[in-house]
Design a protein around this motif. Structure first.
Motif, PDB file in Angstrom:
ATOM      1  N   ALA A 100       0.832  -1.202   0.000  1.00 54.57           N
ATOM      2  CA  ALA A 100       0.000   0.000   0.000  1.00 54.57           C
ATOM      3  C   ALA A 100       0.867   1.254   0.000  1.00 54.57           C
ATOM      4  CB  ALA A 100      -0.932  -0.005   1.215  1.00 54.57           C
ATOM      5  N   PHE A 101       1.950   1.226   0.757  1.00 53.36           N
ATOM      6  CA  PHE A 101       2.863   2.369   0.785  1.00 53.36           C
ATOM      7  C   PHE A 101       3.501   2.591  -0.585  1.00 53.36           C
ATOM      8  CE2 PHE A 101       7.091   4.220   1.354  1.00 53.36           C
ATOM      9  CZ  PHE A 101       6.775   5.379   2.034  1.00 53.36           C
ATOM     10  N   ALA A 102       3.956   1.495  -1.201  1.00 51.24           N
ATOM     11  CA  ALA A 102       4.576   1.603  -2.523  1.00 51.24           C
ATOM     12  C   ALA A 102       3.578   2.118  -3.559  1.00 51.24           C
ATOM     13  CB  ALA A 102       5.141   0.248  -2.946  1.00 51.24           C
ATOM     14  N   ARG A 103       2.336   1.637  -3.463  1.00 52.01           N
ATOM     15  CA  ARG A 103       1.302   2.079  -4.409  1.00 52.01           C
ATOM     16  C   ARG A 103       0.987   3.552  -4.204  1.00 52.01           C
ATOM     17  NH1 ARG A 103      -0.907   3.745  -7.829  1.00 52.01           N
ATOM     18  NH2 ARG A 103      -2.761   3.104  -8.979  1.00 52.01           N
ATOM     19  N   GLY A 104       0.911   3.981  -2.945  1.00 46.62           N
ATOM     20  CA  GLY A 104       0.649   5.382  -2.656  1.00 46.62           C
ATOM     21  C   GLY A 104       1.774   6.289  -3.115  1.00 46.62           C
ATOM     22  N   VAL A 158      12.991   9.627 -11.911  1.00 46.43           N
ATOM     23  CA  VAL A 158      12.739   8.236 -12.301  1.00 46.43           C
ATOM     24  C   VAL A 158      13.698   7.304 -11.560  1.00 46.43           C
ATOM     25  CG1 VAL A 158      12.981   6.573 -14.182  1.00 46.43           C
ATOM     26  CG2 VAL A 158      11.715   8.689 -14.555  1.00 46.43           C
ATOM     27  N   THR A 159      14.957   7.704 -11.491  1.00 50.21           N
ATOM     28  CA  THR A 159      15.956   6.906 -10.776  1.00 50.21           C
ATOM     29  C   THR A 159      15.596   6.758  -9.307  1.00 50.21           C
ATOM     30  OG1 THR A 159      17.700   7.689 -12.272  1.00 50.21           O
ATOM     31  CG2 THR A 159      18.398   6.712 -10.176  1.00 50.21           C
ATOM     32  N   ILE A 160      15.144   7.863  -8.696  1.00 49.29           N
ATOM     33  CA  ILE A 160      14.775   7.834  -7.283  1.00 49.29           C
ATOM     34  C   ILE A 160      13.614   6.889  -7.028  1.00 49.29           C
ATOM     35  CG2 ILE A 160      13.788   9.190  -5.392  1.00 49.29           C
ATOM     36  CD1 ILE A 160      16.729   9.729  -5.825  1.00 49.29           C
ATOM     37  N   ILE A 161      12.554   7.010  -7.825  1.00 50.06           N
ATOM     38  CA  ILE A 161      11.358   6.210  -7.545  1.00 50.06           C
ATOM     39  C   ILE A 161      11.566   4.739  -7.914  1.00 50.06           C
ATOM     40  CG2 ILE A 161      10.100   6.450  -9.747  1.00 50.06           C
ATOM     41  CD1 ILE A 161       7.619   7.112  -7.890  1.00 50.06           C
ATOM     42  N   VAL A 162      12.392   4.468  -8.934  1.00 49.47           N
ATOM     43  CA  VAL A 162      12.721   3.076  -9.256  1.00 49.47           C
ATOM     44  C   VAL A 162      13.534   2.461  -8.117  1.00 49.47           C
ATOM     45  CG1 VAL A 162      14.094   1.591 -10.776  1.00 49.47           C
ATOM     46  CG2 VAL A 162      12.577   3.305 -11.761  1.00 49.47           C
ATOM     47  N   ALA A 163      14.478   3.228  -7.576  1.00 51.74           N
ATOM     48  CA  ALA A 163      15.293   2.742  -6.460  1.00 51.74           C
ATOM     49  C   ALA A 163      14.426   2.462  -5.235  1.00 51.74           C
ATOM     50  CB  ALA A 163      16.378   3.764  -6.121  1.00 51.74           C
ATOM     51  N   LEU A 164      13.469   3.348  -4.959  1.00 46.48           N
ATOM     52  CA  LEU A 164      12.569   3.148  -3.821  1.00 46.48           C
ATOM     53  C   LEU A 164      11.699   1.908  -4.020  1.00 46.48           C
ATOM     54  CD1 LEU A 164      11.400   6.833  -3.170  1.00 46.48           C
ATOM     55  CD2 LEU A 164      12.871   5.442  -1.692  1.00 46.48           C
ATOM     56  N   GLY A 165      11.150   1.755  -5.231  1.00 47.24           N
ATOM     57  CA  GLY A 165      10.309   0.597  -5.512  1.00 47.24           C
ATOM     58  C   GLY A 165      11.085  -0.705  -5.455  1.00 47.24           C
ATOM     59  N   PHE A 166      12.290  -0.690  -6.022  1.00 50.76           N
ATOM     60  CA  PHE A 166      13.133  -1.891  -6.029  1.00 50.76           C
ATOM     61  C   PHE A 166      13.522  -2.274  -4.601  1.00 50.76           C
ATOM     62  CE2 PHE A 166      17.285  -4.011  -6.362  1.00 50.76           C
ATOM     63  CZ  PHE A 166      16.958  -5.041  -7.237  1.00 50.76           C
ATOM     64  N   SER A 167      13.882  -1.277  -3.795  1.00 50.25           N
ATOM     65  CA  SER A 167      14.265  -1.533  -2.403  1.00 50.25           C
ATOM     66  C   SER A 167      13.092  -2.117  -1.612  1.00 50.25           C
ATOM     67  CB  SER A 167      14.746  -0.243  -1.735  1.00 50.25           C
ATOM     68  OG  SER A 167      15.855   0.299  -2.406  1.00 50.25           O
TER      69      SER A 167
END
Length: 231
Positions: A154-158, A199-208
């Motif tokens: 839910a956090f990642a989706r938000g 894009v790099t930031i949000i991909v890194a957050l999602g991947f982590s």
């Protein structure tokens, strides 16, 4: 590289954090009810809960705009009685995030509560435990692994919500510019450098997030298997 304004990052965490807190509480309460109770209209209510999963985000955003707009059913009431404006505010981003992430939390919570052995709950009741105590000492701890998975999703989706947020909160730099909106409008303005950064930031957050969830799930399964062997 020109100086980066980190407001989108801070705002995204603020919106995702608040919406996830709301979604967790609501998801657990409704999931507990739906997993343990049978009543008329249950299927209809569950369909409403899960509807944002199958609708395009812009459709969800349009529905929220109708509800929370200046002349909307809820929006006009909030504006006239409390002076609160939802449209074009960070509160609009929170509401959009709550609506689109709730189904993920709800599904995980329902599945978790359905797997809790009712015999344990009934045993506690026969020993005089209240429903509140049964929930906090048996149901919630046993369902926690699934609840945590739903919380993280839910956090990642938000954090990554775009369509409904754009429809309800709009794009106001410094006020409603979450990371997904910052990426979109940076591309629109031809600022590919800034878009690439976000894009790099949000991909890194999602991947982590995914890596941590997978690691935690494997660790939990190994611990569960070890405890089963001991028994």
């Amino acid at each position: 590289m020109h100086e980066i304004n980190y407001t989108p990052l801070l705002l995204s965490f603020k919106v995702a954090g608040i919406s996830t807190s709301v979604v967790f509480v609501a998801g657990v309460l409704f999931a507990r009810l739906m997993a343990r109770k049978t009543f008329f209209g249950k299927s209809l209510l569950e369909s409403i809960f899960l509807l944002p999963l199958v609708l395009p985000p812009t459709v969800v955003g349009f529905g929220l705009l109708i509800l929370f707009g200046k002349h909307g059913l809820i929006g006009s009431w909030l504006s006239s009685w409390f002076g609160i404006q939802i449209v074009f505010s960070w509160l609009g981003a929170v509401i959009a995030s709550v609506v689109v992430s709730f189904p993920l939390m709800y599904q995980s919570a329902v599945a978790s509560f359905e797997q809790v052995d009712r015999k344990l709950e009934n045993a506690a009741r026969t020993m005089g435990a209240s429903e509140w105590r049964v929930f906090w000492t048996i149901s919630f701890p046993l369902a926690w692994p699934g609840l945590l998975a739903g919380l993280v999703l839910a956090f990642a989706r938000g954090l990554g919500e775009f369509g409904a947020t754009l429809m309800l909160a709009g794009y106001i730099p410094g006020k409603t510019d979450t990371i997904p909106l910052a990426i979109y409008f940076a591309v629109e303005a031809g600022d590919m450098e800034q878009a690439s950064f976000w894009v790099t930031i949000i991909v890194a957050l999602g991947f982590s997030t995914i890596m941590w969830l997978n690691w935690w799930s494997r660790r939990h399964m190994r611990r569960f298997a070890h405890e089963q062997k001991k028994e």
